[in-house]
Write a protein that holds these residues in place. Structure first.
Motif, PDB file in Angstrom:
ATOM      1  N   GLU A  28       0.829  -1.298   0.116  1.00  0.00           N
ATOM      2  CA  GLU A  28       0.164   0.120   0.025  1.00  0.00           C
ATOM      3  C   GLU A  28       0.807   1.257  -0.016  1.00  0.00           C
ATOM      4  OE1 GLU A  28      -2.406  -0.518   3.446  1.00  0.00           O
ATOM      5  OE2 GLU A  28      -4.182  -1.528   2.168  1.00  0.00           O
ATOM      6  N   ASP A  29       1.881   1.351   0.785  1.00  0.00           N
ATOM      7  CA  ASP A  29       2.856   2.251   0.960  1.00  0.00           C
ATOM      8  C   ASP A  29       3.515   2.614  -0.510  1.00  0.00           C
ATOM      9  OD1 ASP A  29       2.179   2.699   3.736  1.00  0.00           O
ATOM     10  OD2 ASP A  29       4.108   1.913   4.308  1.00  0.00           O
ATOM     11  N   LEU A  30       3.943   1.478  -0.894  1.00  0.00           N
ATOM     12  CA  LEU A  30       4.593   1.589  -2.567  1.00  0.00           C
ATOM     13  C   LEU A  30       3.483   2.217  -3.452  1.00  0.00           C
ATOM     14  CD1 LEU A  30       6.727  -1.889  -2.351  1.00  0.00           C
ATOM     15  CD2 LEU A  30       7.494   0.751  -1.981  1.00  0.00           C
ATOM     16  N   MET A  31       2.347   1.824  -3.359  1.00  0.00           N
ATOM     17  CA  MET A  31       1.437   2.227  -4.347  1.00  0.00           C
ATOM     18  C   MET A  31       1.254   3.663  -4.173  1.00  0.00           C
ATOM     19  SD  MET A  31      -1.201  -1.187  -4.510  1.00  0.00           S
ATOM     20  CE  MET A  31      -2.485  -0.491  -5.397  1.00  0.00           C
ATOM     21  N   LEU A  32       1.013   4.102  -3.027  1.00  0.00           N
ATOM     22  CA  LEU A  32       0.904   5.505  -2.736  1.00  0.00           C
ATOM     23  C   LEU A  32       1.926   6.556  -3.455  1.00  0.00           C
ATOM     24  CD1 LEU A  32      -0.094   5.863   0.956  1.00  0.00           C
ATOM     25  CD2 LEU A  32      -1.839   6.255  -1.249  1.00  0.00           C
ATOM     26  N   THR A  33       3.270   5.770  -3.548  1.00  0.00           N
ATOM     27  CA  THR A  33       4.277   6.489  -3.985  1.00  0.00           C
ATOM     28  C   THR A  33       4.633   6.404  -5.856  1.00  0.00           C
ATOM     29  OG1 THR A  33       5.964   4.989  -3.290  1.00  0.00           O
ATOM     30  CG2 THR A  33       5.617   6.793  -1.890  1.00  0.00           C
ATOM     31  N   GLY A  34       3.843   5.376  -6.165  1.00  0.00           N
ATOM     32  CA  GLY A  34       3.731   4.996  -7.465  1.00  0.00           C
ATOM     33  C   GLY A  34       5.113   3.940  -7.707  1.00  0.00           C
ATOM     34  N   ASP A  35       5.449   3.234  -6.715  1.00  0.00           N
ATOM     35  CA  ASP A  35       6.332   2.197  -6.496  1.00  0.00           C
ATOM     36  C   ASP A  35       6.004   0.992  -6.934  1.00  0.00           C
ATOM     37  OD1 ASP A  35       8.806   3.991  -6.640  1.00  0.00           O
ATOM     38  OD2 ASP A  35       8.253   4.617  -4.486  1.00  0.00           O
ATOM     39  N   ALA A  36       4.644   0.807  -6.844  1.00  0.00           N
ATOM     40  CA  ALA A  36       3.748  -0.540  -7.103  1.00  0.00           C
ATOM     41  C   ALA A  36       2.596  -0.398  -7.525  1.00  0.00           C
ATOM     42  CB  ALA A  36       3.734  -1.268  -5.854  1.00  0.00           C
ATOM     43  N   ILE A  37       2.276  -1.161  -8.633  1.00  0.00           N
ATOM     44  CA  ILE A  37       1.025  -1.331  -9.107  1.00  0.00           C
ATOM     45  C   ILE A  37       0.564  -2.683  -9.141  1.00  0.00           C
ATOM     46  CG2 ILE A  37      -0.084  -0.756 -11.339  1.00  0.00           C
ATOM     47  CD1 ILE A  37       2.184   1.168 -12.304  1.00  0.00           C
ATOM     48  N   PHE A  38      -0.992  -2.657  -8.704  1.00  0.00           N
ATOM     49  CA  PHE A  38      -1.271  -3.946  -8.569  1.00  0.00           C
ATOM     50  C   PHE A  38      -1.826  -4.098 -10.125  1.00  0.00           C
ATOM     51  CE2 PHE A  38      -5.599  -6.188  -8.379  1.00  0.00           C
ATOM     52  CZ  PHE A  38      -5.263  -7.556  -7.668  1.00  0.00           C
ATOM     53  N   LEU A  39      -1.442  -5.532 -10.681  1.00  0.00           N
ATOM     54  CA  LEU A  39      -1.813  -5.890 -11.915  1.00  0.00           C
ATOM     55  C   LEU A  39      -2.874  -6.965 -11.915  1.00  0.00           C
ATOM     56  CD1 LEU A  39       1.646  -5.962 -13.404  1.00  0.00           C
ATOM     57  CD2 LEU A  39      -0.037  -4.112 -13.658  1.00  0.00           C
ATOM     58  N   GLY A  40      -3.310  -7.785 -11.024  1.00  0.00           N
ATOM     59  CA  GLY A  40      -4.421  -8.745 -10.924  1.00  0.00           C
ATOM     60  C   GLY A  40      -4.147  -9.856 -10.161  1.00  0.00           C
ATOM     61  N   VAL A  41      -4.804 -10.989 -10.235  1.00  0.00           N
ATOM     62  CA  VAL A  41      -4.861 -12.189  -9.439  1.00  0.00           C
ATOM     63  C   VAL A  41      -4.317 -13.202 -10.654  1.00  0.00           C
ATOM     64  CG1 VAL A  41      -5.918 -14.142  -8.189  1.00  0.00           C
ATOM     65  CG2 VAL A  41      -6.724 -11.812  -7.712  1.00  0.00           C
ATOM     66  N   TYR A  42      -3.299 -13.937 -10.312  1.00  0.00           N
ATOM     67  CA  TYR A  42      -2.834 -15.007 -11.160  1.00  0.00           C
ATOM     68  C   TYR A  42      -2.442 -16.256 -10.284  1.00  0.00           C
ATOM     69  CZ  TYR A  42      -1.718 -11.310 -14.588  1.00  0.00           C
ATOM     70  OH  TYR A  42      -1.907 -10.381 -15.447  1.00  0.00           O
ATOM     71  N   ARG A  43      -2.397 -17.106 -11.161  1.00  0.00           N
ATOM     72  CA  ARG A  43      -1.804 -18.611 -10.817  1.00  0.00           C
ATOM     73  C   ARG A  43      -0.504 -18.953 -11.378  1.00  0.00           C
ATOM     74  NH1 ARG A  43      -6.646 -23.098 -10.611  1.00  0.00           N
ATOM     75  NH2 ARG A  43      -5.131 -23.823  -9.206  1.00  0.00           N
ATOM     76  N   THR A  44       0.206 -20.006 -10.648  1.00  0.00           N
ATOM     77  CA  THR A  44       1.285 -20.431 -11.354  1.00  0.00           C
ATOM     78  C   THR A  44       1.022 -21.584 -12.464  1.00  0.00           C
ATOM     79  OG1 THR A  44       1.489 -22.056  -9.880  1.00  0.00           O
ATOM     80  CG2 THR A  44       2.757 -20.060  -9.100  1.00  0.00           C
TER      81      THR A  44
END
Length: 192
Positions: A28-44
């Protein structure tokens, strides 16, 4: 999913960094600073063991073909975000190692067969149990794991600040493995 921007890495999270879990605050902290973006739910794409170790800490074990296809979340992170995640995961301390893994979108419509979804697989990175203890941790869990780190597995999670400070995490893993392999019931063992 578009191309990864320069100096960004795709990270597959399967445990406490996921939304709603104890360490998601870092994301969440990284998302606030633009250092992380959620891309979705995945499986291996491949099956891997996913187990809990001491303090219900989740570990993906690099034993291709064992366990299940693991569910998780994909994040696009900057170099700064990756550094913070590496620090949390203890990569410089030998707790986890960040290695490649292939994943596919888990939220595709049901009419898209698994073969089509696997054909759209993406190579990313994930934090695996360090190779120095990964296989032993798998054996300590009776070679039984799960496909998703859920609220059930996370219910006994103990935050790093609340764990004994007089013993290193690697020593805690070693104790967990030795107590799990020497008896069938251990106070810190997770059973399914």
């Amino acid at each position: 999913m578009g191309p990864v921007q320069k100096n960004r890495t795709l990270i597959f999270t399967y445990g406490t960094l996921k939304r709603g879990f104890p360490n998601h605050g870092l994301i969440e902290d990284l998302m606030l600073t633009g250092d992380a973006i959620f891309l979705g739910v995945y499986r291996t794409v491949e099956r891997f063991p996913l187990v809990c170790g001491p303090f219900h800490v989740p570990f993906l074990i690099n034993l291709l073909g064992h366990g299940d296809r693991v569910w998780g979340e994909l994040y696009d992170v900057t170099a700064k975000g990756l550094e913070r995640m590496d620090e949390l995961e203890g990569t410089s301390l030998g707790h986890y190692e960040r290695l490649p893994i292939e994943i596919f979108p888990a939220e595709e419509p049901a009419d898209h067969g698994i073969e089509k979804r696997i054909a759209a697989a993406v190579g990313v990175e994930a934090y695996y149990a360090h190779r120095s203890y990964g296989e032993e941790l798998w054996r300590s869990n009776g070679e039984k794991g799960f496909c998703r780190y859920s609220e059930k597995e996370a219910s006994g999670y103990v935050r790093r600040t609340e764990r004994p400070q007089n013993i290193s995490f690697l020593q805690q893993i070693q104790l967990f493995c030795s107590s799990s392999s020497s008896s069938t019931s251990s106070p810190v063992a997770v059973t399914d």
